[in-house]
Design an enzyme around this catalytic site. Structure first.
Site, PDB file in Angstrom:
ATOM      1  N   CYS A   1       0.813  -1.218   0.000  1.00 50.69           N
ATOM      2  CA  CYS A   1       0.000   0.000   0.000  1.00 50.69           C
ATOM      3  C   CYS A   1       0.848   1.270   0.000  1.00 50.69           C
ATOM      4  O   CYS A   1       0.340   2.352  -0.275  1.00 50.69           O
ATOM      5  CB  CYS A   1      -0.907   0.003   1.222  1.00 50.69           C
ATOM      6  SG  CYS A   1      -1.525  -1.624   1.643  1.00 50.69           S
TER       7      CYS A   1
ATOM      8  N   CYS B   1     -14.934   0.212   4.269  1.00 52.94           N
ATOM      9  CA  CYS B   1     -13.814  -0.510   3.657  1.00 52.94           C
ATOM     10  C   CYS B   1     -13.557   0.020   2.256  1.00 52.94           C
ATOM     11  O   CYS B   1     -14.500   0.194   1.481  1.00 52.94           O
ATOM     12  CB  CYS B   1     -14.140  -1.997   3.543  1.00 52.94           C
ATOM     13  SG  CYS B   1     -14.819  -2.721   5.048  1.00 52.94           S
TER      14      CYS B   1
ATOM     15  N   ILE C   1     -11.770  -2.984  -3.903  1.00 48.09           N
ATOM     16  CA  ILE C   1     -10.665  -3.551  -4.685  1.00 48.09           C
ATOM     17  C   ILE C   1     -10.635  -2.790  -6.001  1.00 48.09           C
ATOM     18  O   ILE C   1     -11.686  -2.503  -6.581  1.00 48.09           O
ATOM     19  CB  ILE C   1     -10.883  -5.059  -4.886  1.00 48.09           C
ATOM     20  CG1 ILE C   1     -10.670  -5.759  -3.541  1.00 48.09           C
ATOM     21  CG2 ILE C   1      -9.947  -5.620  -5.957  1.00 48.09           C
ATOM     22  CD1 ILE C   1     -11.021  -7.211  -3.553  1.00 48.09           C
TER      23      ILE C   1
ATOM     24  N   HIS D   1      -8.135   1.703  -4.298  1.00 46.97           N
ATOM     25  CA  HIS D   1      -6.804   1.473  -3.747  1.00 46.97           C
ATOM     26  C   HIS D   1      -6.025   0.422  -4.536  1.00 46.97           C
ATOM     27  O   HIS D   1      -5.893  -0.718  -4.096  1.00 46.97           O
ATOM     28  CB  HIS D   1      -6.960   1.057  -2.272  1.00 46.97           C
ATOM     29  CG  HIS D   1      -5.672   0.861  -1.543  1.00 46.97           C
ATOM     30  ND1 HIS D   1      -4.506   1.522  -1.861  1.00 46.97           N
ATOM     31  CD2 HIS D   1      -5.357   0.054  -0.478  1.00 46.97           C
ATOM     32  CE1 HIS D   1      -3.545   1.132  -1.039  1.00 46.97           C
ATOM     33  NE2 HIS D   1      -4.031   0.241  -0.208  1.00 46.97           N
TER      34      HIS D   1
END
Ligand SMILES: [Zn+2]
Lengths: 166, 394
Positions: B87, B211, B214, B340
């Site tokens: 990340c 959250c 993806i 992300h």
């Protein structure tokens, strides 16, 4: 007609994509940890020179870089500090409910060990509950041993379960 | 005179579920980057740092840098390499590029990051996540996917500091609403508190909007020195004033804090970054913090010194992270709404801070002169901070 491509992997075990550790002596110098697990012992390495206990086990002491290490037993019972329960969207290889807990085994360096809790239905676990080590078999994988042919490496892994059965 | 690193330009492709190959995404991002600085040509770039973590598993490609260099028409002569800090990969690339240009090893470096995470079968990317934590210990405990770990973190923050689900939801609402008009964000949805509070469960107390999704995507930026940058642009220069990258553990059993909501490693990183940038937390006018989960942003504003420890929930839910608040954060939508693609995220953050400091952001913070980006990576195993400024460190 055979299709050239991934079907060449048919009947082959892709060990490099294994979700479990390669525990065999041929591929891991901390194989003793897994051998101890097979005997029901939860262990780690302690430095005989400076006394540092490290988890997970190592081949050198992270404090003094000595290789003079011994395996010592860790407690197999602990208390749940905090836990999470995953019921939907559990990743491949694990079953719902996938329960994770931070466990206090009462001694350093495992005062906050993160483990899966198994043999436990969703909604049963509480903070403060006592849990104990469980050792279970995981799939064997092949190792090519030259003239001896291919052997299967037997493996175990661990989780924790509630002491008080549901 | 000392060579001082600046971020000259940057761009990203559309992020989300992309019908594209990893190398396609990198090409789109590089094109967007050069469009941001039309005077700069690919032949001017002498270095390339590629940040990607999942290329090995999801695109079956390691040694990614030459592949990307060739597809982008770059012919690096000073550096051509890849970094993998999951990340934080993009930010790591920027830190490395800063060091290289300031040392005179390179002059103009492109830092490009990206991931292709939507695989033909979804289980493959989820399965690959077992490699993104300490595989033999935490991965084998089923900790590959991060929601359980951050659910535990949220529970401990709630227990120790009284943080409420509404506080988490307000982070999601704020960040989603920043992205409504961001055309390259994965999510462009005006989210209401009611929707966030009634969203489907992921791992309690985390629900859908807590959250980040993806994401397929890539981003690229150019790092050079101030003297070289002046030849290409009349825009205000944005200096990389200070950086820090702290790692104190890998296996979660060795987490450095007193509990999972106590991020000692981030405090150490913040102290080092502020010191190297010669600024204080109160100097930060705009920030990008790593909101992989809503709870992360709440803890980050505390450990970065924007509010007192334990007051992150109230800080975020009272509007201090909005435009006009104490520190507007994730003004382009953050990870929660932009998505992300691991290696690209730090570059997206850098681009938004660059635009804020140049006065050309979509949600502009008035008189922003100092900005900060932050990443956490792995199972909260590492913290990375970069501080940018309109003026160099004196
Ligand atoms: Zn020692």
């Amino acid at each position: 007609m055979a299709v050239v491509g991934i079907p060449i992997l048919e009947n082959l075990y892709p060990v490099t994509m294994d979700m479990w550790p390669l525990e065999a002596k041929e591929f891991n110098r901390i194989w003793q940890f897994y051998e101890n697990l097979k005997q029901g012992r939860f262990t780690t390495t302690k430095c005989k020179d400076c006394g540092k206990v490290a988890y997970p086990p190592r081949v050198i002491c992270p404090e003094c870089y000595s290789e003079n290490l011994e395996y010592i037993d860790l407690p197999k019972r602990g208390k749940v500090i905090v836990f999470s329960e995953e019921v939907r969207g559990v990743p491949l290889g694990f079953e719902a409910p996938l329960i994770h807990a931070v466990i206090d085994l009462g001694v350093e360096p495992v005062r906050r060990l993160l483990s899966r809790i198994i043999n436990c239905p969703a909604g049963y676990l509480k903070e403060g509950d006592e849990v104990q080590l469980v050792v279970f078999q995981i799939p064997s994988h092949p190792i090519e041993k030259g003239k001896q042919g291919t052997i299967m490496a037997e493996r175990v892994f661990f989780a924790f379960e509630p002491v008080k059965k549901p | 005179m000392a060579r001082r690193a600046v971020i000259l330009a940057g761009g990203q492709c559309k992020w989300g579920v992309r019908e594209a190959h990893l190398v396609d995404l990198f090409q789109e991002a590089a094109k967007a980057c050069f469009e941001d600085i039309p005077t700069l040509k690919p032949k001017d770039v002498d270095g390339l740092i590629v940040a990607t973590s999942y290329s090995g598993r999801c695109s079956f490609q390691v040694n990614t840098a030459p592949v990307i260099a060739e597809r982008l028409g770059l012919k690096p002569t000073s550096i051509c390499t890849r970094c993998d800090t999951l990340c934080a990969g993009g930010s790591t690339g920027i830190i490395l590029a800063k060091g290289l240009v300031e040392a005179g090893v390179a002059d103009i470096v492109m830092v490009a990051g990206g991931e292709k995470l939507y695989t033909p079968q979804k289980w493959e990317v989820f399965y690959s996540e077992l490699a993104s934590v300490d595989h033999d210990w935490d991965g084998a405990q089923g900790m590959g996917l991060p929601p359980p770990f951050f659910a535990l973190t949220a529970k401990e923050h709630m227990k120790y500091y009284g943080t409420k689900k509404e506080d988490l939801a307000m982070v999601s609402v704020t960040n989603y609403n920043y992205a409504v008009d961001n055309p390259v964000a994965q999510m462009q949805k005006a989210l209401t508190l009611e929707e966030a509070m009634n969203a489907p469960e992921v791992v309690p107390p985390l629900t859908l909007y807590d959250c980040c999704p993806i994401t397929d995507g890539a981003a690229a930026c150019i790092i050079t020195t101030d003297e070289i940058a002046k030849k290409f642009t009349d825009r205000p220069l944005v200096y990389i004033r200070g950086t820090a990258q702290v790692c104190l553990n890998s296996v979660t059993a060795n987490f450095p804090g007193e509990h999972l909501a106590d991020w000692k490693h981030l405090r150490i990183a913040a102290e080092k970054a502020y010191k190297s940038a010669k600024v204080a937390p109160s100097d930060i006018k705009v920030a990008q913090t790593h909101d992989c989960f809503s709870i992360s942003e709440i803890i980050e504003v505390e450990e970065l010194g924007f509010c007192k420890k334990g007051e992150g929930g109230a800080f975020c839910s009272s509007g201090q992270i909005k435009i006009g608040g104490k520190v507007p954060i994730n003004t382009d939508g953050g990870l929660l709404a932009c998505g992300h693609p691991f290696g690209a995220t730090g570059i997206r953050q850098a681009i938004e801070i660059m635009k804020q400091l140049q006065g050309r952001a979509r949600h502009q913070v008035k008189d922003a002169d100092i900005g900060l980006t932050h990443n956490l990576s792995g199972a909260n195993a590492e913290h990375t901070i970069i501080i940018y400024g309109r003026e160099p460190v004196k």
